[in-house]
Enzyme design. Structure first.
Site, PDB file in Angstrom:
ATOM      1  CD  GLN A  58      -1.098  -0.360   3.733  1.00 23.39           C
ATOM      2  OE1 GLN A  58      -1.124   0.456   4.652  1.00 23.39           O
ATOM      3  NE2 GLN A  58      -1.834  -1.468   3.720  1.00 23.39           N
ATOM      4  CG  HIS A  60      -0.357   5.869   3.863  1.00 27.04           C
ATOM      5  ND1 HIS A  60      -1.524   5.143   3.897  1.00 27.04           N
ATOM      6  CD2 HIS A  60       0.502   5.225   4.687  1.00 27.04           C
ATOM      7  CE1 HIS A  60      -1.379   4.114   4.697  1.00 27.04           C
ATOM      8  NE2 HIS A  60      -0.150   4.138   5.193  1.00 27.04           N
ATOM      9  CD  GLU A  77       1.961   4.459   8.173  1.00 25.76           C
ATOM     10  OE1 GLU A  77       0.800   4.911   8.306  1.00 25.76           O
ATOM     11  OE2 GLU A  77       2.201   3.359   7.632  1.00 25.76           O
ATOM     12  CG  HIS A 135       4.025   1.155   3.566  1.00 25.50           C
ATOM     13  ND1 HIS A 135       3.611   2.327   2.980  1.00 25.50           N
ATOM     14  CD2 HIS A 135       3.050   0.837   4.475  1.00 25.50           C
ATOM     15  CE1 HIS A 135       2.457   2.715   3.502  1.00 25.50           C
ATOM     16  NE2 HIS A 135       2.093   1.811   4.403  1.00 25.50           N
ATOM     17  NE  ARG A 155      -7.450  -2.872   0.216  1.00 27.56           N
ATOM     18  CZ  ARG A 155      -8.354  -2.351   1.031  1.00 27.56           C
ATOM     19  NH1 ARG A 155      -8.016  -1.984   2.257  1.00 27.56           N
ATOM     20  NH2 ARG A 155      -9.594  -2.195   0.631  1.00 27.56           N
TER      21      ARG A 155
END
Length: 261
Positions: A58, A60, A77, A135, A155
């Protein structure tokens, strides 16, 4: 105050998560989110993740890409590995740079799994995941994720699970290149894991390990062992507390925690 636990079922989750997190009645829990019942969203979201299978591959978006898609924030993150099986791996970045066309085709065919840079991990390892990093998290891992307070996941590949993929958006926001971020390694006590634009993160055994805190604003404390007390409440592994007063935070002699702000 202690933040409320929000339990999330996932196909890759576990039914045997540690007792510190409560009785879960056989649910296949993949994530526990720590949330406050406030009108204004907080800037930081803390999660525990528990994996029995690989998560999807996936990506972001960053803030600008999220804004362009009508969302308030992107998602960056940091992962801190609390426990990992002997063969546990995570995938961060690709083994070579991929063009958008190559990434799309590899995601569609499943070849992307073999193009991920799968790294063996153990307890104490940490990785900062900038927006755009392709990642995945492997099986047999328990980790803490500290991130921007949003939930935007595109995804690219999901190992044949019956879930939606987001190839157009995912490829558009991806930087499919080898991972080179310096905010990674194995975290000793007193280590600053992240000094970034969205949050700071430390691994400590006392608040004195954090040399400078913001003059105002909240502090998130995620106990990993022992007990942390603040504002008249005691917290241990499985809890997450938020406070704005460093002076009231005390650690037991065996306590370790992640501290974010």
């Amino acid at each position: 105050m202690k933040l409320k636990k929000h339990l999330v079922n996932k196909p890759w989750g576990r039914t045997d998560i540690p007792a510190e997190f409560g009785t879960l009645s056989g649910r296949r829990i993949g994530e526990i989110w720590y949330i406050a019942e406030t009108e204004a969203p907080l800037p930081i979201l803390v999660k525990w993740l528990f994996t029995s299978e690989k998560l999807s591959i996936q990506v972001h978006p960053d803030d600008a890409q999220a804004h362009a898609r009508g969302m308030s924030l992107g998602q960056e993150e940091c992962w801190y590995v609390v426990d990992a099986g002997a063969d546990a791996v995570i995938g961060v970045g690709t083994t070579r740079p991929l063009s958008s066309e190559e990434l799309y085709a590899a995601s569609l065919s499943g070849e992307i799994e073999g193009l991920m840079d799968w790294k063996k991990v153990s307890a104490g390892d940490y990785f900062y995941i900038p927006a755009g990093t392709v990642h995945a998290i492997g099986a047999g891992i328990i980790l803490v994720e500290v991130q921007q307070y949003t939930d935007i996941t595109y995804r690219l590949y999901d190992y044949g699970r019956d879930r939606e993929l987001h190839l157009d958006d995912g490829v558009a926001v991806s930087s499919a290149t080898p991972y080179t971020d310096a905010r990674s390694g194995n975290a000793g006590l007193g280590t600053q894991l992240v000094d970034g634009p969205h949050f700071q993160l430390w691994h400590v055994s006392a608040m004195d390990d954090v040399p400078a805190l913001p003059p105002s604003g909240n502090i998130w404390i995620i106990p990993l062992s022992g007990q942390v007390q603040t504002d008249g409440e005691a917290a241990a592994k499985g809890d997450c507390i938020i406070t704005s007063d460093k002076a009231k935070i005390t650690f037991s002699s065996d306590a370790t925690a992640l501290v974010a702000f």
